[in-house]
Design a protein around this motif. Structure first.
Motif, PDB file in Angstrom:
ATOM      1  N   THR A   1      42.246 -18.517  11.274  1.00 52.62           N
ATOM      2  CA  THR A   1      41.164 -18.330  10.304  1.00 52.62           C
ATOM      3  C   THR A   1      39.827 -18.226  11.036  1.00 52.62           C
ATOM      4  O   THR A   1      39.444 -19.116  11.790  1.00 52.62           O
ATOM      5  N   ASN A   2      39.113 -17.114  10.817  1.00 52.28           N
ATOM      6  CA  ASN A   2      37.823 -16.913  11.476  1.00 52.28           C
ATOM      7  C   ASN A   2      37.029 -15.856  10.721  1.00 52.28           C
ATOM      8  O   ASN A   2      37.543 -15.188   9.819  1.00 52.28           O
ATOM      9  N   GLY A   3      35.764 -15.697  11.089  1.00 51.78           N
ATOM     10  CA  GLY A   3      34.859 -14.824  10.356  1.00 51.78           C
ATOM     11  C   GLY A   3      35.019 -13.355  10.629  1.00 51.78           C
ATOM     12  O   GLY A   3      34.306 -12.540  10.017  1.00 51.78           O
ATOM     13  N   VAL A   4      35.913 -12.972  11.518  1.00 50.52           N
ATOM     14  CA  VAL A   4      36.239 -11.562  11.734  1.00 50.52           C
ATOM     15  C   VAL A   4      37.581 -11.228  11.087  1.00 50.52           C
ATOM     16  O   VAL A   4      37.688 -10.343  10.239  1.00 50.52           O
ATOM     17  N   GLY A   5      38.612 -11.945  11.481  1.00 49.80           N
ATOM     18  CA  GLY A   5      39.951 -11.613  10.995  1.00 49.80           C
ATOM     19  C   GLY A   5      40.174 -11.931   9.535  1.00 49.80           C
ATOM     20  O   GLY A   5      40.845 -11.172   8.826  1.00 49.80           O
ATOM     21  N   THR A   6      39.633 -13.040   9.029  1.00 50.51           N
ATOM     22  CA  THR A   6      39.894 -13.424   7.640  1.00 50.51           C
ATOM     23  C   THR A   6      39.243 -12.471   6.640  1.00 50.51           C
ATOM     24  O   THR A   6      39.891 -12.097   5.653  1.00 50.51           O
ATOM     25  N   PRO A   7      37.996 -12.011   6.812  1.00 51.19           N
ATOM     26  CA  PRO A   7      37.463 -11.002   5.892  1.00 51.19           C
ATOM     27  C   PRO A   7      38.265  -9.700   5.903  1.00 51.19           C
ATOM     28  O   PRO A   7      38.332  -9.003   4.892  1.00 51.19           O
TER      29      PRO A   7
ATOM     30  N   ALA B   1      36.209 -25.612  16.053  1.00 52.08           N
ATOM     31  CA  ALA B   1      35.636 -26.486  15.030  1.00 52.08           C
ATOM     32  C   ALA B   1      34.133 -26.703  15.198  1.00 52.08           C
ATOM     33  O   ALA B   1      33.471 -27.151  14.267  1.00 52.08           O
ATOM     34  N   ALA B   2      33.597 -26.387  16.365  1.00 56.21           N
ATOM     35  CA  ALA B   2      32.159 -26.542  16.579  1.00 56.21           C
ATOM     36  C   ALA B   2      31.406 -25.232  16.338  1.00 56.21           C
ATOM     37  O   ALA B   2      30.238 -25.100  16.712  1.00 56.21           O
ATOM     38  N   TRP B   3      32.058 -24.297  15.678  1.00 54.56           N
ATOM     39  CA  TRP B   3      31.523 -22.938  15.509  1.00 54.56           C
ATOM     40  C   TRP B   3      31.439 -22.622  14.014  1.00 54.56           C
ATOM     41  O   TRP B   3      32.207 -23.151  13.212  1.00 54.56           O
ATOM     42  N   THR B   4      30.512 -21.782  13.639  1.00 54.42           N
ATOM     43  CA  THR B   4      30.424 -21.322  12.249  1.00 54.42           C
ATOM     44  C   THR B   4      30.190 -19.820  12.252  1.00 54.42           C
ATOM     45  O   THR B   4      29.529 -19.285  13.154  1.00 54.42           O
ATOM     46  N   CYS B   5      30.760 -19.131  11.272  1.00 55.05           N
ATOM     47  CA  CYS B   5      30.626 -17.678  11.250  1.00 55.05           C
ATOM     48  C   CYS B   5      30.723 -17.158   9.816  1.00 55.05           C
ATOM     49  O   CYS B   5      31.338 -17.786   8.955  1.00 55.05           O
ATOM     50  N   ALA B   6      30.103 -16.014   9.594  1.00 55.46           N
ATOM     51  CA  ALA B   6      30.144 -15.364   8.282  1.00 55.46           C
ATOM     52  C   ALA B   6      30.341 -13.877   8.505  1.00 55.46           C
ATOM     53  O   ALA B   6      29.558 -13.237   9.221  1.00 55.46           O
ATOM     54  N   GLY B   7      31.406 -13.324   7.932  1.00 54.77           N
ATOM     55  CA  GLY B   7      31.724 -11.919   8.154  1.00 54.77           C
ATOM     56  C   GLY B   7      31.927 -11.177   6.849  1.00 54.77           C
ATOM     57  O   GLY B   7      32.355 -11.751   5.848  1.00 54.77           O
ATOM     58  N   ALA B   8      31.620  -9.882   6.873  1.00 58.95           N
ATOM     59  CA  ALA B   8      31.809  -9.028   5.704  1.00 58.95           C
ATOM     60  C   ALA B   8      32.484  -7.733   6.140  1.00 58.95           C
ATOM     61  O   ALA B   8      32.103  -7.139   7.157  1.00 58.95           O
ATOM     62  N   PRO B   9      33.491  -7.276   5.392  1.00 60.11           N
ATOM     63  CA  PRO B   9      34.155  -6.013   5.752  1.00 60.11           C
ATOM     64  C   PRO B   9      33.264  -4.820   5.450  1.00 60.11           C
ATOM     65  O   PRO B   9      32.430  -4.859   4.539  1.00 60.11           O
ATOM     66  N   ILE B  10      33.443  -3.757   6.208  1.00 61.27           N
ATOM     67  CA  ILE B  10      32.772  -2.479   5.961  1.00 61.27           C
ATOM     68  C   ILE B  10      33.859  -1.435   5.738  1.00 61.27           C
ATOM     69  O   ILE B  10      34.741  -1.264   6.582  1.00 61.27           O
TER      70      ILE B  10
ATOM     71  N   LEU C   1      39.450   0.428   5.504  1.00 61.32           N
ATOM     72  CA  LEU C   1      38.686  -0.563   6.246  1.00 61.32           C
ATOM     73  C   LEU C   1      38.275   0.002   7.598  1.00 61.32           C
ATOM     74  O   LEU C   1      39.116   0.477   8.371  1.00 61.32           O
ATOM     75  N   LEU C   2      36.979  -0.041   7.891  1.00 67.61           N
ATOM     76  CA  LEU C   2      36.481   0.416   9.180  1.00 67.61           C
ATOM     77  C   LEU C   2      36.322  -0.738  10.165  1.00 67.61           C
ATOM     78  O   LEU C   2      36.428  -0.543  11.375  1.00 67.61           O
ATOM     79  N   GLY C   3      36.049  -1.925   9.640  1.00 67.18           N
ATOM     80  CA  GLY C   3      35.867  -3.075  10.513  1.00 67.18           C
ATOM     81  C   GLY C   3      35.096  -4.161   9.796  1.00 67.18           C
ATOM     82  O   GLY C   3      34.990  -4.184   8.568  1.00 67.18           O
ATOM     83  N   VAL C   4      34.528  -5.079  10.581  1.00 71.31           N
ATOM     84  CA  VAL C   4      33.823  -6.248  10.044  1.00 71.31           C
ATOM     85  C   VAL C   4      32.555  -6.461  10.850  1.00 71.31           C
ATOM     86  O   VAL C   4      32.547  -6.306  12.076  1.00 71.31           O
ATOM     87  N   VAL C   5      31.472  -6.827  10.146  1.00 72.67           N
ATOM     88  CA  VAL C   5      30.261  -7.299  10.822  1.00 72.67           C
ATOM     89  C   VAL C   5      30.183  -8.806  10.601  1.00 72.67           C
ATOM     90  O   VAL C   5      30.419  -9.304   9.495  1.00 72.67           O
ATOM     91  N   ASP C   6      29.877  -9.531  11.655  1.00 69.15           N
ATOM     92  CA  ASP C   6      29.939 -10.986  11.625  1.00 69.15           C
ATOM     93  C   ASP C   6      28.697 -11.571  12.286  1.00 69.15           C
ATOM     94  O   ASP C   6      28.208 -11.041  13.295  1.00 69.15           O
ATOM     95  N   VAL C   7      28.183 -12.646  11.691  1.00 69.96           N
ATOM     96  CA  VAL C   7      27.107 -13.419  12.307  1.00 69.96           C
ATOM     97  C   VAL C   7      27.660 -14.806  12.601  1.00 69.96           C
ATOM     98  O   VAL C   7      28.160 -15.487  11.700  1.00 69.96           O
ATOM     99  N   SER C   8      27.594 -15.219  13.865  1.00 72.71           N
ATOM    100  CA  SER C   8      28.216 -16.467  14.296  1.00 72.71           C
ATOM    101  C   SER C   8      27.259 -17.290  15.134  1.00 72.71           C
ATOM    102  O   SER C   8      26.300 -16.760  15.718  1.00 72.71           O
ATOM    103  N   GLY C   9      27.561 -18.594  15.207  1.00 68.95           N
ATOM    104  CA  GLY C   9      26.760 -19.467  16.051  1.00 68.95           C
ATOM    105  C   GLY C   9      27.287 -20.883  16.040  1.00 68.95           C
ATOM    106  O   GLY C   9      28.273 -21.187  15.368  1.00 68.95           O
TER     107      GLY C   9
END
Length: 432
Positions: A138-144, A164-173, A181-189
């Motif tokens: 589970t992650n902000g690239v593969g799960t979206p 577990a020390a990471w957070t991310c938010a991704g949206a499919p394009i 589906l072309l891919g995903v844009v993700d903002v992580s930190g």
């Protein structure tokens, strides 16, 4: 559980709570709080697929040549300026990075805060890495990509413990031309950079990127329309100009339709297109010129109506231009079956009575027959509806012909009882 609100109040407490929830879920216990549905569904997929929650997520990177090839082939390259403008400046200030991955989950581009980039390297979150859900969990690239919706993954919502020390938010394009589906844009930190508005921010920029792709497609159709206009003006008969994906730029002598179904590999010459029949296909700059061919060779055509597979009926047309098969809906299967039972033809009222037991329901019948004619029109006559006289029609049944077509239509039920004397049926063994 409102993870975003909880994390804003106390990030460390939220992280501990999520860690407990994850530990209970992975050991089969009942957690104090239920994980969010999108996360719970992803964890279910990971448990079923056997992803190890304690494994090192770093996978083999693409070679530099393969990475560059994927970048050049991706349509996401056309919207990189939009993604950078919408995300990069704020991401750098807020200690985030912006990641763009292709439809396979491979990281193609990555920019942002230098310290965060170095930290991402330690997770293997770098260009060329595979961050598909089935590889990294589970992650902000593969799960979206799997959910086909924007997803934020916070702390221990990551299936793999090391994230577990990471957070991310991704949206499919997605490609506005075909929804692919072309891919995903993700903002992580890092965990402490989490903000509740991040997901909405990323989603809005992804939608803006899709809008730019749509504008780009419209401009390409305009260019094709300009190139095709003088050609179509000189032609008689039915013709249309379409792009490589079948989207219509201009037509002459035929009703306008948004898109024409094209085979995956189309080449110039005489071709059979289900929506148009026999056509002459010629290349145009950025697309194809498609002209309706004269139907002089139609008499050599053969139609096989295959009703031998439960709920998988199909029609196959064979002729001088080759052969093609179209899968039928249950309604289309029973209408074509009835026409095969009545070679002399049936009026709209007769078909309505056959199918619904109500001859007044002609509007529904005409609408369905219009849809059938989109792919079988060259082989159907109307007034009354019937197969063309110069077309050979065979109907294939299963071993027990009472099984198909699966229908409650009165005439279909009568046809089942009389199929052996109707003169149009060919049992599968006989056909061979």
């Amino acid at each position: 559980m409102d993870v975003a609100r909880l994390a804003v109040r106390d990030t460390a407490q939220a992280a501990r709570l999520l860690s407990d929830v994850r530990a209970a879920r992975l050991t089969g216990q009942r957690p104090r709080l239920a994980p969010r549905p999108v996360i719970d569904q992803s964890w279910d997929r990971m448990l079923r697929s056997g992803v190890d929650p304690d494994h090192d997520v770093r996978a083999g990177l693409l070679t530099s040549d393969e990475l560059e090839r994927r970048r050049e082939a991706s349509r996401l390259r056309h919207v990189l300026p939009v993604l950078r403008q919408g995300l990069l400046s704020a991401a750098d200030v807020t200690q985030h990075i912006v990641v763009v991955a292709d439809e396979d989950g491979r990281v193609l581009w990555r920019e942002g805060s230098t310290p965060v980039l170095r930290r991402a390297d330690s997770y293997g979150f770098e260009p060329g890495a595979d961050w598909a859900e089935g590889v990294v969990g589970t992650n902000g690239v593969g799960t979206p990509m799997v959910a086909r919706r924007p997803v934020q993954v916070f702390a221990s919502e990551h299936f793999v413990r090391s994230l577990a020390a990471w957070t991310c938010a991704g949206a499919p394009i997605t490609d506005p031309r075909d929804g692919r589906l072309l891919g995903v844009v993700d903002v992580s930190g890092p965990l402490e950079t989490m903000h509740p508005a991040t997901l909405a921010w990323v989603d809005s920029v992804a939608k803006l990127a899709e809008a730019r792709l749509r504008e780009r497609h419209h401009r390409s159709l305009e260019r094709l329309r300009s190139a095709a206009a003088p050609v179509l003006a000189r032609l008689g008969g039915r013709a249309l100009a379409v792009d490589r994906d079948g989207w219509t730029a201009a037509v002459t002598g035929t009703p306008y339709t948004n898109r024409v179904a094209l085979p995956k590999s189309l080449s110039p010459g005489r071709r059979w297109l289900p929506a148009l029949g026999l056509c002459e296909v010629e290349p145009l700059a950025g697309g194809w010129l498609i002209r309706a061919a004269e139907p002089e060779a139609r008499g050599a055509s053969r139609i096989v109506l295959d009703l031998g597979r439960p709920r998988r009926s199909s029609v196959t047309v064979s002729g001088p231009a080759g052969s093609w098969t179209h899968e039928l809906s249950p309604r289309h299967a029973e209408l074509l079956y009835l026409l095969a039972l009545h070679p002399a033809g049936r009026s709209a009222a007769e078909l309505a009575d056959d199918v619904f037991g109500d001859p007044a329901r002609t509007v529904t019948v005409r609408a369905e027959m219009s849809r059938i004619r989109r792919y079988l029109g060259a082989f159907l006559d109307h007034r009354p509806y019937r197969f063309s006289e110069d077309t050979e029609v065979d109907v294939l049944l299963p071993d027990d012909p009472r099984d198909l077509p699966h229908s409650t239509a009165p005439a279909v039920a009568r046809g089942r009882a009389a199929e052996k004397t109707a003169g149009v049926w060919t049992a599968p063994d006989d056909a061979q």
